[in-house]
Design a protein around this motif. Sequence first.
Motif, PDB file in Angstrom:
ATOM      1  N   LYS A   1       7.753 110.621  41.550  1.00 22.45           N
ATOM      2  CA  LYS A   1       7.576 111.834  40.760  1.00 22.45           C
ATOM      3  C   LYS A   1       6.084 112.127  40.617  1.00 22.45           C
ATOM      4  O   LYS A   1       5.294 111.244  40.304  1.00 22.45           O
ATOM      5  CB  LYS A   1       8.227 111.642  39.384  1.00 22.45           C
TER       6      LYS A   1
ATOM      7  N   ASP B   1      11.362 115.428  40.802  1.00 23.28           N
ATOM      8  CA  ASP B   1      12.345 114.434  40.383  1.00 23.28           C
ATOM      9  C   ASP B   1      12.839 113.655  41.593  1.00 23.28           C
ATOM     10  O   ASP B   1      13.030 114.223  42.663  1.00 23.28           O
ATOM     11  CB  ASP B   1      13.537 115.134  39.705  1.00 23.28           C
TER      12      ASP B   1
ATOM     13  N   ALA C   1      16.124 111.449  42.313  1.00 23.28           N
ATOM     14  CA  ALA C   1      17.428 111.236  41.683  1.00 23.28           C
ATOM     15  C   ALA C   1      18.121 109.954  42.142  1.00 23.28           C
ATOM     16  O   ALA C   1      19.237 109.685  41.722  1.00 23.28           O
ATOM     17  CB  ALA C   1      18.331 112.440  41.965  1.00 23.28           C
TER      18      ALA C   1
END
Length: 71
Positions: free
Chosen positions: A20, A52, A54
Amino acid sequence: MAEEIRAEMVANVWKVVAKKGDAVTDADPIVILESMKMEIPVHAEDDGTVVDIAVSEGDVVQEGDLIATVE
Protein backbone atom coordinates in the motif's frame (compact mmCIF):
# COMPACT_ATOMS: atom_id res chain seq x y z
CA MET A 1 -10.26 6.59 -11.27
CA ALA A 2 -9.41 3.41 -9.36
CA GLU A 3 -8.35 0.28 -11.22
CA GLU A 4 -9.32 -3.01 -9.61
CA ILE A 5 -6.85 -5.80 -10.28
CA ARG A 6 -8.59 -9.17 -10.15
CA ALA A 7 -7.45 -12.79 -10.34
CA GLU A 8 -7.86 -14.42 -13.73
CA MET A 9 -7.67 -17.97 -12.36
CA VAL A 10 -7.71 -20.07 -9.22
CA ALA A 11 -4.22 -19.85 -7.70
CA ASN A 12 -2.17 -19.46 -4.55
CA VAL A 13 -0.69 -16.06 -3.69
CA TRP A 14 2.99 -16.95 -3.72
CA LYS A 15 4.46 -13.48 -3.17
CA VAL A 16 3.09 -9.97 -2.62
CA VAL A 17 5.51 -7.66 -4.43
CA ALA A 18 3.88 -4.23 -3.99
CA LYS A 19 2.56 -2.68 -0.80
CA LYS A 20 0.00 0.00 0.00
CA GLY A 21 1.31 3.43 -0.99
CA ASP A 22 3.79 2.15 -3.60
CA ALA A 23 3.95 4.00 -6.91
CA VAL A 24 3.62 1.56 -9.81
CA THR A 25 4.00 1.96 -13.54
CA ASP A 26 2.38 0.09 -16.38
CA ALA A 27 3.40 -3.61 -16.20
CA ASP A 28 4.95 -3.49 -12.69
CA PRO A 29 4.22 -6.71 -10.80
CA ILE A 30 1.74 -6.40 -7.91
CA VAL A 31 1.69 -10.04 -6.79
CA ILE A 32 2.97 -13.37 -8.05
CA LEU A 33 0.48 -16.21 -8.15
CA GLU A 34 1.35 -19.92 -8.26
CA SER A 35 -0.73 -22.50 -10.03
CA MET A 36 0.35 -25.98 -11.09
CA LYS A 37 3.97 -25.14 -10.16
CA MET A 38 3.98 -22.14 -12.50
CA GLU A 39 4.62 -18.59 -11.30
CA ILE A 40 2.17 -16.09 -12.79
CA PRO A 41 2.92 -12.39 -12.23
CA VAL A 42 -0.09 -10.08 -11.94
CA HIS A 43 0.81 -6.64 -13.29
CA ALA A 44 -0.52 -3.11 -12.95
CA GLU A 45 -2.23 -2.05 -16.15
CA ASP A 46 -1.70 1.72 -15.68
CA ASP A 47 0.60 4.05 -13.76
CA GLY A 48 -0.63 4.93 -10.30
CA THR A 49 -0.41 4.34 -6.56
CA VAL A 50 -1.38 1.13 -4.79
CA VAL A 51 -4.36 2.04 -2.59
CA ASP A 52 -5.10 -1.43 -1.24
CA ILE A 53 -3.71 -4.96 -1.34
CA ALA A 54 -6.59 -7.37 -0.72
CA VAL A 55 -4.53 -10.59 -0.46
CA SER A 56 -1.71 -11.98 1.65
CA GLU A 57 0.98 -14.51 0.86
CA GLY A 58 -0.45 -18.01 1.18
CA ASP A 59 -4.03 -16.98 0.32
CA VAL A 60 -5.96 -18.90 -2.33
CA VAL A 61 -7.74 -16.68 -4.85
CA GLN A 62 -10.63 -17.66 -7.08
CA GLU A 63 -11.22 -16.31 -10.57
CA GLY A 64 -12.54 -12.75 -10.24
CA ASP A 65 -11.30 -12.17 -6.66
CA LEU A 66 -9.95 -8.70 -5.92
CA ILE A 67 -6.16 -8.65 -5.59
CA ALA A 68 -5.40 -4.93 -5.39
CA THR A 69 -6.66 -1.45 -6.17
CA VAL A 70 -4.49 1.13 -7.97
CA GLU A 71 -5.44 4.79 -8.35
